[in-house]
Design a protein around this motif. Sequence first.
Motif, PDB file in Angstrom:
ATOM      1  N   THR A  28      48.491  45.827  32.377  1.00  0.00           N
ATOM      2  CA  THR A  28      49.316  46.987  32.060  1.00  0.00           C
ATOM      3  C   THR A  28      50.740  46.693  32.515  1.00  0.00           C
ATOM      4  O   THR A  28      50.983  45.800  33.331  1.00  0.00           O
ATOM      5  N   PRO A  75      49.740  44.945  38.023  1.00  0.00           N
ATOM      6  CA  PRO A  75      49.286  45.292  36.680  1.00  0.00           C
ATOM      7  C   PRO A  75      47.768  45.356  36.529  1.00  0.00           C
ATOM      8  O   PRO A  75      47.265  45.718  35.472  1.00  0.00           O
ATOM      9  N   PHE A  76      47.039  44.982  37.580  1.00  0.00           N
ATOM     10  CA  PHE A  76      45.574  45.006  37.628  1.00  0.00           C
ATOM     11  C   PHE A  76      45.174  44.788  39.072  1.00  0.00           C
ATOM     12  O   PHE A  76      46.034  44.502  39.917  1.00  0.00           O
ATOM     13  N   ASP A  77      43.899  44.942  39.405  1.00  0.00           N
ATOM     14  CA  ASP A  77      43.435  44.645  40.765  1.00  0.00           C
ATOM     15  C   ASP A  77      43.655  43.167  41.016  1.00  0.00           C
ATOM     16  O   ASP A  77      43.290  42.320  40.178  1.00  0.00           O
ATOM     17  N   CYS A  78      44.271  42.826  42.148  1.00  0.00           N
ATOM     18  CA  CYS A  78      44.666  41.436  42.360  1.00  0.00           C
ATOM     19  C   CYS A  78      44.820  41.101  43.847  1.00  0.00           C
ATOM     20  O   CYS A  78      44.720  41.966  44.704  1.00  0.00           O
ATOM     21  N   ASP A 116      44.310  37.728  39.399  1.00  0.00           N
ATOM     22  CA  ASP A 116      43.376  38.768  38.952  1.00  0.00           C
ATOM     23  C   ASP A 116      42.064  38.585  39.704  1.00  0.00           C
ATOM     24  O   ASP A 116      41.510  37.494  39.740  1.00  0.00           O
ATOM     25  N   SER A 158      45.338  47.069  44.581  1.00  0.00           N
ATOM     26  CA  SER A 158      44.721  47.764  43.460  1.00  0.00           C
ATOM     27  C   SER A 158      45.785  47.946  42.390  1.00  0.00           C
ATOM     28  O   SER A 158      46.993  47.999  42.684  1.00  0.00           O
ATOM     29  N   LYS A 159      45.337  48.050  41.152  1.00  0.00           N
ATOM     30  CA  LYS A 159      46.255  48.313  40.049  1.00  0.00           C
ATOM     31  C   LYS A 159      47.126  49.512  40.425  1.00  0.00           C
ATOM     32  O   LYS A 159      46.619  50.533  40.878  1.00  0.00           O
ATOM     33  N   GLY A 208      51.870  51.085  34.559  1.00  0.00           N
ATOM     34  CA  GLY A 208      50.494  51.434  34.875  1.00  0.00           C
ATOM     35  C   GLY A 208      49.704  52.061  33.743  1.00  0.00           C
ATOM     36  O   GLY A 208      48.518  52.296  33.886  1.00  0.00           O
TER      37      GLY A 208
END
Length: 150
Positions: free
Chosen positions: A7, A46-49, A65, A96-97, A141
């Motif tokens: 995202t 932009p994502f869980d990372c 990621d 988290s995202k 997001g």
Amino acid sequence: MRSTTMTAPVSGKCVPLQAIYNSTYSSGDLGQGIAILPTEGTVSAPFDCVVTRVSESRHCVVVSDTETNYEVLIAADFSFYSDAFHLAVAPGQKLSKGDVLFTMDLEKIDLGVGSVSVPCVFAGFTSTNGMNMSYGDAVRGETTVLTCAG
């Protein structure tokens, strides 16, 4: 097949990497991706990372990621105006995202250099095969700007 969806890490106008001035990113030598011309100063995961690296200049964050291990480089591309930029993460940090990576004072940056972009590069992807990029207005997001399968 592994895939990941990214995202928009910042709100603004999503453009091809080749549309930005900085040839370090626009050449594709670091990898393929998109850039966002920001309309706000908050840049988020932009994502869980996991944060794998932070550049020595502290204006570039590399995240991995947690699902696919794809690495994405997310940078603040402007001449160094250090008091307009605030890093919010450290290597090894799990995010988290939506968690904040860094913030930028766009008004201060515009006064100093006139423009800023946020390149988002999938490290090691030298081809856009397997990438689906969406250009145009993006909301942090919410808007899917890139899907990558490899």
